[in-house]
Design a protein around this motif. Structure first.
Motif, mmCIF file in Angstrom:
data_model
loop_
_atom_site.group_PDB
_atom_site.id
_atom_site.type_symbol
_atom_site.label_atom_id
_atom_site.label_comp_id
_atom_site.label_asym_id
_atom_site.label_seq_id
_atom_site.Cartn_x
_atom_site.Cartn_y
_atom_site.Cartn_z
ATOM 1 N N ASP A 1 66.449 15.291 51.536
ATOM 2 C CA ASP A 1 66.542 16.327 50.448
ATOM 3 C C ASP A 1 65.341 15.899 49.985
ATOM 4 O O ASP A 1 64.763 16.617 48.358
ATOM 5 C CB ASP A 1 67.714 16.685 49.924
ATOM 6 C CG ASP A 1 68.914 16.259 50.941
ATOM 7 O OD1 ASP A 1 69.022 17.293 51.506
ATOM 8 O OD2 ASP A 1 69.841 15.942 50.477
ATOM 9 N N ASP B 1 72.341 23.013 46.683
ATOM 10 C CA ASP B 1 71.219 22.819 46.359
ATOM 11 C C ASP B 1 70.412 23.879 45.397
ATOM 12 O O ASP B 1 70.037 24.511 46.461
ATOM 13 C CB ASP B 1 70.621 23.111 47.941
ATOM 14 C CG ASP B 1 72.291 22.723 48.838
ATOM 15 O OD1 ASP B 1 71.853 21.085 48.646
ATOM 16 O OD2 ASP B 1 71.883 22.550 50.903
ATOM 17 N N ALA C 1 70.079 24.612 51.560
ATOM 18 C CA ALA C 1 69.087 24.136 51.207
ATOM 19 C C ALA C 1 67.588 24.828 51.167
ATOM 20 O O ALA C 1 66.812 25.129 51.636
ATOM 21 C CB ALA C 1 68.557 22.931 52.368
#
Length: 501
Positions: free
Chosen positions: A33, A153, A221
């Motif tokens: 990430d 996210d 995301a």
């Protein structure tokens, strides 16, 4: 104990068909990430951390890490500024340190993270604040900004008018945004939900959920930014396994228009998470894959690709490479460099915090690689390192490869656990632009710790080098709030211990 000593071995990435490799960019840990952030001359990389061991075959994530670069090929470990304990007043403190993003405003750094709300067992987004990117960070509000199923996210952006926005969400539950107050630690005006089932906004839906509702192409995301008056929202798409896609809008509130796929499914990973930035006139796309040894869907590693935007600022389809990106500049070996500034490594770990970081867990057969080091025409004749040891070990200096000819060797004796300068004359000068390798030998599982190093053109520096080993503080360390380390007036010259001033 070095139970996982053999796990993070990046030898396979040193060359690919004779070409230098760059991906993954971090080798001593799994770093999913990635959230890149450009500040001044430096690109900071805020990442999550998959542990070497998973618990019950699932994500095990206990903290967040920070790296930085000025050349895109050598990455400096800046510590572990945040852990689950940072949010202990409201969050589950172990295993659920999920995706995050950090931003600077008016000299303060705001790190937005996903954690599990302890009282509800569902996700929540919190924020920690610091005076420098490396911390220390504090959870000043001691509660989440938002919480609820699918609220994960976070991505943050400050618009041209100074208004900051936070986007977050998941395709199974929804996508939301909210304005942030001037404090950056509170929301303003409540949460607004975006219709992610709108196919014109986020692409064709991918099947149906358990309630027979169409499932959005947008999975999770999100990565938000503005370029030339247009808003861009990149995101993981297509369900699981994920690919990378993006949409654009003329207003941050929408409507959004789906623009298509940017990257395919990441190698050996069912997720993909990252984002693009412009740095020193180049465009870079960050993402993660599962290509480190023993990696996979729950042990992922940061990668980066360079790309060229089209004339209309649209993003091309970007192919995955092992080669990665080219260096933007050379590294100067004649100023003190941190040992934790690395291109590739084997076996070692980087440790420390905002007060100072170093390389540890060094055993025989390990190595460190520093790429694109410019020794100039005259070349280097003397080498100095700062180490700490309670045993014995050897440090060898090589170029070209980890098995290249030894250009210098230091036999390191015990320093009684104190940071100590050790030096040696090189067997032959090192000149030109080289890839530098430090290799190690000795017995035991932790030979010594390695803090920093420097080369010199003048061999007389071996007798004139000061006994004080307090490093000079550069502007980057001022920004990071790093404290200096004090020595005890001990050094080792060509294997002989010298004391006094």
């Amino acid at each position: 104990m070095k139970i996982f000593k053999a796990i993070l071995v990046c030898t396979a990435w040193l060359t690919v068909a004779g070409v230098q490799a760059q991906n993954p960019v971090i080798c001593d840990r799994y770093t999913p990430d990635p959230a890149p952030y450009v500040h001044g001359d430096t690109l900071y990389l805020f990442v999550d951390h998959d542990e070497d061991e998973t618990e019950n075959g699932y994500f095990t994530m206990k903290d967040w890490l920070l790296y930085s670069t000025v050349d895109m090929v050598n990455w400096t470990y800046r510590g572990t500024p945040l852990t689950g304990e940072t949010f202990k007043t409201w969050a589950k403190t172990t295993n659920d340190c999920w995706a995050s993003q950090c931003i600077e405003r008016n000299g303060k750094w705001y790190w937005y993270v996903t954690a599990t709300y302890a009282n509800g067992g569902y996700p929540a987004i919190g924020v920690a604040v610091a005076d420098s990117p490396a911390g220390p960070y504090v959870d000043k509000i001691k509660k989440p900004l938002v919480k609820g199923w699918g609220k994960i996210d976070p991505t943050v952006m400050i618009d041209d008018d100074g208004q900051a926005y936070l986007f977050y969400g998941n395709g199974n539950f929804g996508l939301w945004y909210t304005k942030l107050a001037k404090s950056m630690t509170a929301i303003s005006g409540g949460e607004k939900e975006i219709n992610i089932k709108d196919e014109s906004a986020f692409g064709p839906f991918k099947g149906y959920d358990d309630n027979n509702n169409p499932k959005s192409n947008l999975e999770e995301a999100t990565w938000l930014y503005k370029r030339n008056g247009k808003y861009y929202l990149e995101y993981a798409a297509g369900g699981v396994p994920e690919h990378w896609a993006y949409s654009t809008a003329d207003k941050i509130t929408g409507p959004w228009t789906y623009q298509g796929k940017v990257m395919g499914q990441a190698d050996n990973s069912f997720t993909i998470h990252g984002g693009s930035v412009e740095y020193k006139g180049h465009h870079y796309m960050f993402y993660h894959n599962g290509k480190l040894p023993n990696g996979g869907g729950y042990k992922r590693a940061t990668c980066v690709e360079e790309f060229t935007r089209f004339e209309n600022d649209s993003i091309p389809y970007i192919k995955f490479t092992t080669k990665g990106v080219e260096p933007l500049q050379t590294l100067n070996p004649f100023v003190e460099q941190e040992a934790e500034t690395l291109n590739q490594s084997q076996g070692v770990k980087c440790m420390g915090d905002y007060t100072g970081c170093y390389v540890t867990d060094i055993s025989a057969g390990d190595y460190l690689k520093v790429r694109n080091v410019d020794f100039g025409e005259t070349g280097a004749k003397l080498f100095r390192a700062r180490v700490k040891s309670t045993g014995k070990g050897n440090l060898m200096i090589r170029t070209a490869s980890k098995s290249g000819a030894i250009k210098g060797r230091i036999a390191i004796e015990s320093t009684n656990g104190e940071w100590t300068d050790v030096t040696c004359e090189l067997t032959q000068p090192i000149s030109g632009v080289q890839n530098l390798f430090f290799t190690f030998s000795g017995t035991g599982t932790s030979l010594f710790d390695f803090d920093c190093w420097q080369f010199y053109e003048d061999p007389s520096a071996i007798t004139t080098h000061t006994q004080s080993i307090t490093p000079k503080t550069s502007s980057i360390f001022d920004l990071l709030g790093r404290k200096t380390k004090q020595g005890k007036g001990i050094r080792i010259v060509n294997g002989k211990k010298v004391t006094g001033k």
